[in-house]
Design an enzyme around this catalytic site. Structure first.
Site, mmCIF file in Angstrom:
data_model
loop_
_atom_site.group_PDB
_atom_site.id
_atom_site.type_symbol
_atom_site.label_atom_id
_atom_site.label_comp_id
_atom_site.label_asym_id
_atom_site.label_seq_id
_atom_site.Cartn_x
_atom_site.Cartn_y
_atom_site.Cartn_z
ATOM 1 C CD GLU A 222 29.251 -10.019 -39.464
ATOM 2 O OE1 GLU A 222 30.179 -10.835 -39.423
ATOM 3 O OE2 GLU A 222 28.867 -9.383 -38.470
ATOM 4 C CG ASP A 241 32.306 -7.728 -32.746
ATOM 5 O OD1 ASP A 241 33.221 -8.387 -32.240
ATOM 6 O OD2 ASP A 241 31.451 -8.214 -33.518
ATOM 7 C CG HIS A 246 37.870 -6.744 -37.739
ATOM 8 N ND1 HIS A 246 39.002 -7.202 -37.129
ATOM 9 C CD2 HIS A 246 36.855 -7.525 -37.276
ATOM 10 C CE1 HIS A 246 38.693 -8.224 -36.326
ATOM 11 N NE2 HIS A 246 37.393 -8.427 -36.394
ATOM 12 C CE LYS A 337 30.185 -13.896 -44.269
ATOM 13 N NZ LYS A 337 30.936 -12.741 -43.805
HETATM 14 C C1 BG6 Z 1 34.974 -10.958 -35.405
HETATM 15 C C2 BG6 Z 1 33.743 -10.409 -34.749
HETATM 16 O O1 BG6 Z 1 36.129 -10.326 -34.927
HETATM 17 O O2 BG6 Z 1 34.875 -10.777 -36.810
HETATM 18 C C3 BG6 Z 1 32.471 -11.035 -35.310
HETATM 19 O O3 BG6 Z 1 33.806 -10.645 -33.343
HETATM 20 C C4 BG6 Z 1 32.462 -10.903 -36.827
HETATM 21 O O4 BG6 Z 1 31.305 -10.439 -34.754
HETATM 22 C C5 BG6 Z 1 33.773 -11.435 -37.388
HETATM 23 O O5 BG6 Z 1 31.358 -11.645 -37.317
HETATM 24 C C6 BG6 Z 1 33.829 -11.254 -38.879
HETATM 25 O O6 BG6 Z 1 34.976 -11.867 -39.375
HETATM 26 P P1 BG6 Z 1 34.949 -12.596 -40.782
HETATM 27 O O7 BG6 Z 1 36.366 -12.965 -41.045
HETATM 28 O O8 BG6 Z 1 34.051 -13.765 -40.629
HETATM 29 O O9 BG6 Z 1 34.404 -11.586 -41.743
#
Ligand code: BG6
Length: 478
Positions: A222, A241, A246, A337
């Protein structure tokens, strides 16, 4: 009545599991998540004519229904959607609002009145996890959970112990089948593409194993910092996080065996099997970083050692993957990103007809964000020369296949329809916390890194003996 419903051993819940909901109740509808994600998702579903039931919002704020509707319209516009009056009108007509304190029994009576006559509710808890137990108990006391599904948001626990307590709180009144835990990465269409590309093409599966693959790299970079989320982020850090949830889900999709049926449990079981085959993670295979300037972020503790970057090695001890390391790196304030999954194949042997060439390995990348797509990296002959260069056979999913639904759109629609395959189960939650717990218990020191870099150099050492971190595939990002 179908034979399935005649089976006296099936509970009411099981019979209801795949039936469409007849009302959705959103606890915390005045909150941040609803403002940023939920109204947009509901609007998009309404536009695609995928919403069929009334929606009841619940929150403590003393708002009128009209105020909630106006707030919803603004939220949708702020999220970047052009609000079509007819579509929004249909959505607004579904909305009602209950003002209530989540700890007061009267609130659940009001909810019961608001949904009277409905018997297949979905309750969506967009509230802090410490309230989950209280709310489901309130719903159960008001006799509202019998046929219900309950959707809960992340974070699901802070460590293995707290996740177990949270599961136990929910399980006091709900069957596991009734609980839909959101990990929005599972709702990302390109994450689902991993499974479909792998198993729907006979060219991939025969080479998708330790005989052909050298390593797998999962990157989530990011290019922005923690910004206004210091208070939330500082007690959490990158591992909790985005990795425990994820990125481990992406890993499971890369590594899982093919599900034996379309049944949600069959699919979920294959994902959890991957975690079960993984030994606890080792702190010696873990690097933590913190970007310069993080300590100045509002809400961050003065001498915080929270990681904003982490890199780690993971192993899967099974027939398919033994000896193939999986590497994950994730960080805030990196140079770009992008989230991608990169499968790095073994190098071909030396080419006898061009012995001076050092053949390079092929790779297959699935880009999750932004501009989802896939790219197969191959070597091709340079025109006019006895030499090769790397080229990409690539595909941008939206160009080839059309626009995909957004994650929350997909997950809310599945929750309403009763499809649990993209939600995480209790076993997954506990297995993923088990894996990362040793890293939380014995974290290595946090190493500073420059904003815009790829994190601390130490992350490179994790890959010693294997192909080094590859630059992500950034082609045709729009
Ligand atoms: C969230 C996190 O679950 O996922 C964030 O708390 C992160 O820190 C985000 O930026 C990323 O999700 P996406 O869908 O924007 O890639």
């Amino acid at each position: 009545m179908s034979p399935r419903n005649l089976d006296p051993h099936r509970s009411a819940v099981e019979m209801n599991a795949n039936e469409p909901a007849d009302v959705m109740v959103i606890f915390g509808i005045t909150g941040d998540l609803a403002r940023k994600m939920t109204f947009r998702a509901l609007y998009r579903l309404e536009r695609r004519k995928k919403l069929e039931c009334p929606i009841v919002g619940v929150a403590i704020d003393d708002w009128s229904r009209d105020h909630l509707i106006e707030h919803g319209r603004q939220a949708i516009a702020d999220s970047g959607e052009t609000v079509d009056d007819a579509v929004f009108g249909r959505l607004a007509a579904r909305l009602s609002y209950v003002v209530g304190d989540y700890t007061a029994p009267e609130t659940y009576q009001l909810v019961a009145e608001a949904i009277s006559g409905k018997n297949k509710p979905v309750f969506y808890l967009e509230i802090p996890p410490f309230l989950f137990g209280r709310v489901v108990q309130g719903l159960a006391d008001a006799d509202l959970t019998k046929n219900a599904r309950v959707v809960v948001e992340k974070p699901f626990g802070h460590d293995l112990e707290s996740a177990r307590v949270l599961n136990a709180d929910l399980r006091m009144v709900l069957d596991e089948d009734q609980i839909l835990r959101i990990d929005h990465f599972l709702g990302k269409e390109p994450a689902m593409d991993i499974m479909f590309l792998r198993f729907a093409n006979s060219i991939f599966e025969p080479i998708w194993d330790r005989n052909n693959i050298a390593s797998v790299q999962i990157t989530m970079a990011e290019n922005f910092g923690v910004e206004d989320r210091g208070q939330f982020y500082d007690p959490v850090g990158a591992m909790r996080d985005v990795v425990q949830n994820h990125l481990l889900q992406l890993l499971a999709l890369v590594a899982m065996e093919p599900p034996a049926s379309a049944d949600a449990d069959a699919i979920r079981r294959r994902r959890v099997d991957v975690f079960r085959a993984m030994p606890d993670l080792r702190p010696s295979n873990y690097v933590r970083g913190q970007y310069d300037g993080y300590l100045d972020v509002k809400g961050v503790a003065p001498e915080s050692t929270t990681e904003t970057f982490c890199a780690l090695r993971l192993d899967i001890d099974n027939w398919r993957w033994s000896g193939v390391p999986f590497f994950i790196r994730a960080g805030k304030n990196l140079g770009t990103k992008v989230t991608e999954v990169r499968v790095v194949f073994k190098k071909p042997p030396k080419l006898a007809f061009a012995p001076h060439l050092a053949p390079d390995a092929n790779h297959f990348v699935i880009r999750i964000d932004p501009t989802p797509g896939a790219s197969l990296g191959v070597r091709a002959k340079k025109p006019g020369e006895r030499a090769t260069r790397g080229v990409d056979l690539s595909l941008i999913f939206s160009q080839a296949l059309g626009q995909a639904p957004e994650p929350y759109e997909r997950l809310l629609s599945d929750a309403l329809a009763g499809d649990r395959s993209l939600f995480t189960g209790e076993a997954t939650i506990e297995e993923t916390w088990r894996l990362v717990q040793p890293l939380l218990d014995n974290p290595p020191p946090v190493i500073p890194y420059e904003k815009g870099s790829w994190g601390p150099k130490e992350a490179d050492k994790l890959l010693r003996g294997y192909p080094s971190w590859q630059d992500p595939w950034l082609d045709r990002i729009s």
